[in-house]
Design a protein around this motif. Structure first.
Motif, PDB file in Angstrom:
ATOM      1  N   LEU A 199       0.822  -1.213   0.000  1.00  0.00           N
ATOM      2  CA  LEU A 199       0.000   0.000   0.000  1.00  0.00           C
ATOM      3  C   LEU A 199       0.852   1.257   0.000  1.00  0.00           C
ATOM      4  N   VAL A 200       1.945   1.235   0.752  1.00  0.00           N
ATOM      5  CA  VAL A 200       2.832   2.398   0.774  1.00  0.00           C
ATOM      6  C   VAL A 200       3.439   2.638  -0.604  1.00  0.00           C
ATOM      7  N   ILE A 201       3.911   1.556  -1.244  1.00  0.00           N
ATOM      8  CA  ILE A 201       4.516   1.712  -2.577  1.00  0.00           C
ATOM      9  C   ILE A 201       3.484   2.216  -3.580  1.00  0.00           C
ATOM     10  N   PHE A 206       1.022   6.528  -6.694  1.00  0.00           N
ATOM     11  CA  PHE A 206      -0.257   7.121  -7.069  1.00  0.00           C
ATOM     12  C   PHE A 206      -0.300   8.609  -6.746  1.00  0.00           C
ATOM     13  N   VAL A 207       0.133   8.968  -5.527  1.00  0.00           N
ATOM     14  CA  VAL A 207       0.113  10.377  -5.143  1.00  0.00           C
ATOM     15  C   VAL A 207       1.067  11.182  -6.006  1.00  0.00           C
ATOM     16  N   CYS A 208       2.258  10.639  -6.295  1.00  0.00           N
ATOM     17  CA  CYS A 208       3.203  11.343  -7.180  1.00  0.00           C
ATOM     18  C   CYS A 208       2.598  11.546  -8.562  1.00  0.00           C
ATOM     19  N   GLY A 209       1.961  10.491  -9.084  1.00  0.00           N
ATOM     20  CA  GLY A 209       1.351  10.626 -10.405  1.00  0.00           C
ATOM     21  C   GLY A 209       0.241  11.658 -10.430  1.00  0.00           C
ATOM     22  N   VAL A 210      -0.603  11.659  -9.393  1.00  0.00           N
ATOM     23  CA  VAL A 210      -1.687  12.640  -9.325  1.00  0.00           C
ATOM     24  C   VAL A 210      -1.137  14.060  -9.229  1.00  0.00           C
ATOM     25  N   LEU A 211      -0.092  14.252  -8.420  1.00  0.00           N
ATOM     26  CA  LEU A 211       0.492  15.593  -8.277  1.00  0.00           C
ATOM     27  C   LEU A 211       1.071  16.099  -9.599  1.00  0.00           C
ATOM     28  N   GLY A 238       5.680  22.150  -5.961  1.00  0.00           N
ATOM     29  CA  GLY A 238       6.481  21.876  -4.766  1.00  0.00           C
ATOM     30  C   GLY A 238       6.119  20.552  -4.128  1.00  0.00           C
ATOM     31  N   PHE A 239       4.807  20.289  -3.997  1.00  0.00           N
ATOM     32  CA  PHE A 239       4.366  19.012  -3.440  1.00  0.00           C
ATOM     33  C   PHE A 239       4.841  17.843  -4.302  1.00  0.00           C
ATOM     34  N   ALA A 240       4.798  18.009  -5.621  1.00  0.00           N
ATOM     35  CA  ALA A 240       5.209  16.929  -6.531  1.00  0.00           C
ATOM     36  C   ALA A 240       6.697  16.626  -6.396  1.00  0.00           C
ATOM     37  N   ILE A 241       7.522  17.657  -6.315  1.00  0.00           N
ATOM     38  CA  ILE A 241       8.965  17.449  -6.197  1.00  0.00           C
ATOM     39  C   ILE A 241       9.305  16.769  -4.872  1.00  0.00           C
ATOM     40  N   VAL A 242       8.740  17.288  -3.775  1.00  0.00           N
ATOM     41  CA  VAL A 242       9.014  16.692  -2.460  1.00  0.00           C
ATOM     42  C   VAL A 242       8.519  15.252  -2.402  1.00  0.00           C
ATOM     43  N   SER A 243       7.331  14.998  -2.946  1.00  0.00           N
ATOM     44  CA  SER A 243       6.783  13.647  -2.934  1.00  0.00           C
ATOM     45  C   SER A 243       7.643  12.688  -3.754  1.00  0.00           C
ATOM     46  N   THR A 244       8.167  13.145  -4.867  1.00  0.00           N
ATOM     47  CA  THR A 244       9.027  12.286  -5.691  1.00  0.00           C
ATOM     48  C   THR A 244      10.313  11.936  -4.965  1.00  0.00           C
ATOM     49  N   ILE A 245      10.913  12.913  -4.288  1.00  0.00           N
ATOM     50  CA  ILE A 245      12.146  12.650  -3.542  1.00  0.00           C
ATOM     51  C   ILE A 245      11.888  11.653  -2.408  1.00  0.00           C
ATOM     52  N   ILE A 246      10.803  11.871  -1.656  1.00  0.00           N
ATOM     53  CA  ILE A 246      10.464  10.949  -0.564  1.00  0.00           C
ATOM     54  C   ILE A 246      10.199   9.548  -1.094  1.00  0.00           C
ATOM     55  N   THR A 247       9.514   9.456  -2.250  1.00  0.00           N
ATOM     56  CA  THR A 247       9.224   8.158  -2.850  1.00  0.00           C
ATOM     57  C   THR A 247      10.505   7.415  -3.200  1.00  0.00           C
ATOM     58  N   GLY A 490       3.920   2.986   8.483  1.00  0.00           N
ATOM     59  CA  GLY A 490       2.526   3.171   8.905  1.00  0.00           C
ATOM     60  C   GLY A 490       2.164   4.635   9.044  1.00  0.00           C
ATOM     61  N   LYS A 491       3.083   5.436   9.606  1.00  0.00           N
ATOM     62  CA  LYS A 491       2.840   6.879   9.712  1.00  0.00           C
ATOM     63  C   LYS A 491       2.760   7.514   8.324  1.00  0.00           C
ATOM     64  N   VAL A 492       3.659   7.089   7.428  1.00  0.00           N
ATOM     65  CA  VAL A 492       3.642   7.623   6.056  1.00  0.00           C
ATOM     66  C   VAL A 492       2.326   7.286   5.377  1.00  0.00           C
ATOM     67  N   LEU A 493       1.835   6.075   5.603  1.00  0.00           N
ATOM     68  CA  LEU A 493       0.578   5.656   4.981  1.00  0.00           C
ATOM     69  C   LEU A 493      -0.573   6.550   5.435  1.00  0.00           C
ATOM     70  N   VAL A 494      -0.638   6.861   6.719  1.00  0.00           N
ATOM     71  CA  VAL A 494      -1.693   7.733   7.248  1.00  0.00           C
ATOM     72  C   VAL A 494      -1.589   9.124   6.624  1.00  0.00           C
ATOM     73  N   VAL A 495      -0.386   9.691   6.608  1.00  0.00           N
ATOM     74  CA  VAL A 495      -0.200  11.054   6.095  1.00  0.00           C
ATOM     75  C   VAL A 495      -0.502  11.118   4.603  1.00  0.00           C
ATOM     76  N   TYR A 496      -0.036  10.125   3.836  1.00  0.00           N
ATOM     77  CA  TYR A 496      -0.220  10.176   2.386  1.00  0.00           C
ATOM     78  C   TYR A 496      -1.684  10.040   1.996  1.00  0.00           C
ATOM     79  N   PHE A 497      -2.404   9.136   2.630  1.00  0.00           N
ATOM     80  CA  PHE A 497      -3.811   8.989   2.290  1.00  0.00           C
ATOM     81  C   PHE A 497      -4.614  10.220   2.709  1.00  0.00           C
ATOM     82  N   THR A 498      -4.231  10.841   3.829  1.00  0.00           N
ATOM     83  CA  THR A 498      -4.912  12.073   4.240  1.00  0.00           C
ATOM     84  C   THR A 498      -4.622  13.204   3.270  1.00  0.00           C
ATOM     85  N   VAL A 499      -3.373  13.348   2.868  1.00  0.00           N
ATOM     86  CA  VAL A 499      -3.001  14.399   1.911  1.00  0.00           C
ATOM     87  C   VAL A 499      -3.670  14.162   0.562  1.00  0.00           C
TER      88      VAL A 499
END
Length: 604
Positions: A199-201, A206-211, A238-247, A490-499
């Motif tokens: 789910l995290v992967i 998915f979030v990177c693609g949407v951004l 900005g969100f897309a760049i940060v999300s890609t780096i974190i991914t 698990g924390k990342v999963l909560v934050v990503y789905f909320t965002v």
């Protein structure tokens, strides 16, 4: 707090006051030189701003006249006749006290003594009885001027005001996801770990693609003319760049640590066995969070009381201003230190309580017969014997964080005058302080566990825990790291789905509001809630391994010195040792093959 009660102005803070020094909702004493002061405002409990949609700014302060009224106008008033009718009907006078209501339409000075038309609809703020305009444009401008920033906060508050229902819904979603994730960790299996990682992967991709798709949609939209749309486009980039780096970073870490999944599941089973002995441990974040909220509200109230502590001075037009007392700003800095220190003290009390429960369970020979009320017993031990340890341990965190706050304040103040080299130096210093604070957090956790075991002071416990962990690190370092990493996922999963939910919700109103700050606010809340709930497992995990290290140091498994660990923990340790020995054998075989290849003669 005592000084704030004595020197502060709680009445002016809670009930508000008009431009002439009268506190709304009470009978006032006159101020010399102010003819409109000293009035009986017992029935006038609301504070009304005459020009809330067109505020006048003088010296970065709101220059509009404020009055005490009996009720706020809930409908728009477009003419002086409507203002006069509102005064006659409700007994609420929206013009200056010196002007009678029957002269509203006849006096030549009504334009300066009455509010600027049209008067927007407003409602009383639930706590402070201010008449707050209801339209988003008036509200954002009015609130931004009140806190002395007209440009940036104008857009921020408009976004928060327009999307307040969405923000509340996303916060509830973050809370629900955190509870669900805690339930999953409570009954985790190998399949669930694989599901979480999958789910995290998928969520990251998915979030990177949407951004990036949203950014592309913004760039091809030729109708982008509003400032809000441009700001949203920059925010999405900005969100897309940060999300890609974190991914990318998380994918590399998942690939490197993938072989530790089975041992991690066994580790969580042992951790859940410790939690099962005292299931109310899972409720510790609830009362800790409630105490923190209470303290933060109290801290803000004291801060505002200190800010309103001052003496009355009469200015032009018979108005009254309250100037701060001399030296009050130094108390603000003292109050900031108290905020950080006390917050860390409350969190440290939770860590110490959990560590005490884990220690009492681990060093109990009969694991099936746990002690009665272990949480209350651990808490009473903390209150009676170890408050000094917690106070000193929590004090080290402000010593690191306050210099970082000062550096950030200097950087923001002088950012236009810095060179590229100085900016880089400031950022490096801030990163170093952040890393040091994180290291101190784990160091304190181990020290609290050592204190719960031996009853020693902070410095002695810190030294003992470092020595014991350094001698036994080969047993559990990799598995412990991956266990913490799974909790972090698990924390990342909560934050990503909320965002992601916030992205979908806010994108429908891309032309009406700048939603970068509300989305960051939601992400921060989701991160805080996820950390508060899942940190219980992290604390139990670290305390459990220190107990294991102490057990290995003091016992040898013989009949005279048997281990305190139960059979399940013992089998888990054997699996770790088997895995480590297998890895060592592979390394030796690899070295022998390399040596043989190097020395083998070449046969032609």
């Amino acid at each position: 707090m005592g000084y704030a009660v004595v020197a502060g102005a709680a009445g002016r803070l809670l009930f508000g006051y008009d431009s002439y020094g009268n506190v709304c909702g009470k009978k006032n004493s006159p101020v010399e030189g102010a003819p409109l002061s000293g009035q009986d405002m017992t029935l006038k409990t609301h504070m009304f701003f005459m020009n809330s949609c067109n505020p006048e700014i003088k010296d970065m302060r709101l220059g509009s006249t404020t009055l005490c009224v009996s009720s706020c106008p809930e409908e728009q008033l477009s003419t002086l006749e409507e203002i006069q009718l509102f005064a006659d009907t409700n007994g609420s006078f929206l013009c200056v006290y010196s002007l009678n209501s029957f002269n509203y339409t006849q006096s030549p000075n009504a334009g300066s003594l009455c509010p600027r038309l049209p008067v927007p609809p407003s409602k009383s703020f639930p706590l402070f009885n201010r008449c707050i305009p209801q339209t988003p444009e008036c509200y954002s401008l009015f609130a931004s001027v009140l806190i002395n920033d007209v440009d940036m906060l104008h857009q921020i508050l408009r976004g928060i005001m327009s999307g307040r229902d969405t923000i509340l819904g996303l916060c509830i979603l973050a809370l629900a996801l955190s509870l669900a994730m805690m339930f999953i960790f409570r009954f985790i299996t190998t399949l669930l770990v694989h599901i979480i990682i999958s789910l995290v992967i998928l969520g990251l991709f998915f979030v990177c693609g949407v951004l990036w798709w949203l950014y592309y949609d913004y760039t091809i939209d030729l109708s982008i003319e509003l400032d809000t749309e441009r700001e949203n486009m920059k925010s999405v980039l900005g969100f897309a760049i940060v999300s890609t780096i974190i991914t990318a970073i998380l994918l590399v870490l998942i690939f490197v640590l993938r072989k530790q999944i089975k041992l991690t599941v066994e580790l969580f089973k042992v951790t859940n066995k410790a939690v099962s002995s005292s299931p109310f441990l899972l409720l510790q974040p609830v009362w800790t969070f409630a105490i923190l909220i209470f303290f933060w509200v109290l801290w803000v109230a004291v801060l505002l009381s200190l800010g309103t502590a001052g003496s009355a001075q009469v200015i032009e037009g018979g108005r009254v201003e309250f100037t701060p007392l001399l030296g009050i700003r130094y108390l603000w800095w003292y109050h900031l230190i108290g905020l950080i220190w006390t917050s860390e003290f409350i969190l440290a009390c939770q860590q110490m309580t959990i560590a005490g429960v884990v220690v009492s369970w681990y060093f109990n020979r009969n694991k099936n017969d746990p002690s009665d009320h272990p949480i209350l017993s651990s808490l009473s031990t903390l209150l009676c014997y170890h408050q000094g340890t917690v106070v000193k341990g929590s004090f080290f965190i402000p010593l690191v964080r306050i210099p970082r706050v000062i550096l950030m304040y200097i950087y923001d103040t002088l950012k236009d005058k810095h060179s590229a080299c100085s900016r880089g130096a400031f950022r490096c210093c801030c990163c170093c302080f952040s890393y040091l604070a994180r290291h101190l957090y784990h160091l304190n956790q181990n020290a609290y566990t050592a204190t719960a075991i031996n009853g020693t002071a902070l410095c002695t416990s810190t030294k003992d825990s470092l020595k014991i962990l350094s001698r036994n690190s080969n047993h559990f370092t990799s598995v412990n790291c991956f266990g913490d990493f799974v909790i972090f996922l698990g924390k990342v999963l909560v934050v990503y789905f909320t965002v992601f939910g916030g992205l979908m919700a806010f994108n429908y109103n891309r032309t009406l509001q700048v939603w970068a700050i509300p989305l960051l606010l939601v992400a921060f809340f989701a991160c805080l809630v996820a950390h508060s709930f899942l940190s219980v497992f992290e604390t139990v995990l670290d305390a459990l391994f220190l107990c294991f290290a102490v057990d290995m140091e003091t016992n040898d498994g013989s009949s005279q010195k048997p281990y305190f660990m139960d059979q399940e923990f013992s089998s888990f340790v054997k699996k770790i040792n088997k895995s480590n020995n297998a890895g060592a054998e592979r390394d030796k075989d690899s070295l022998r093959n390399e040596e043989g290849t190097e020395l083998r003669p070449i046969v032609r």
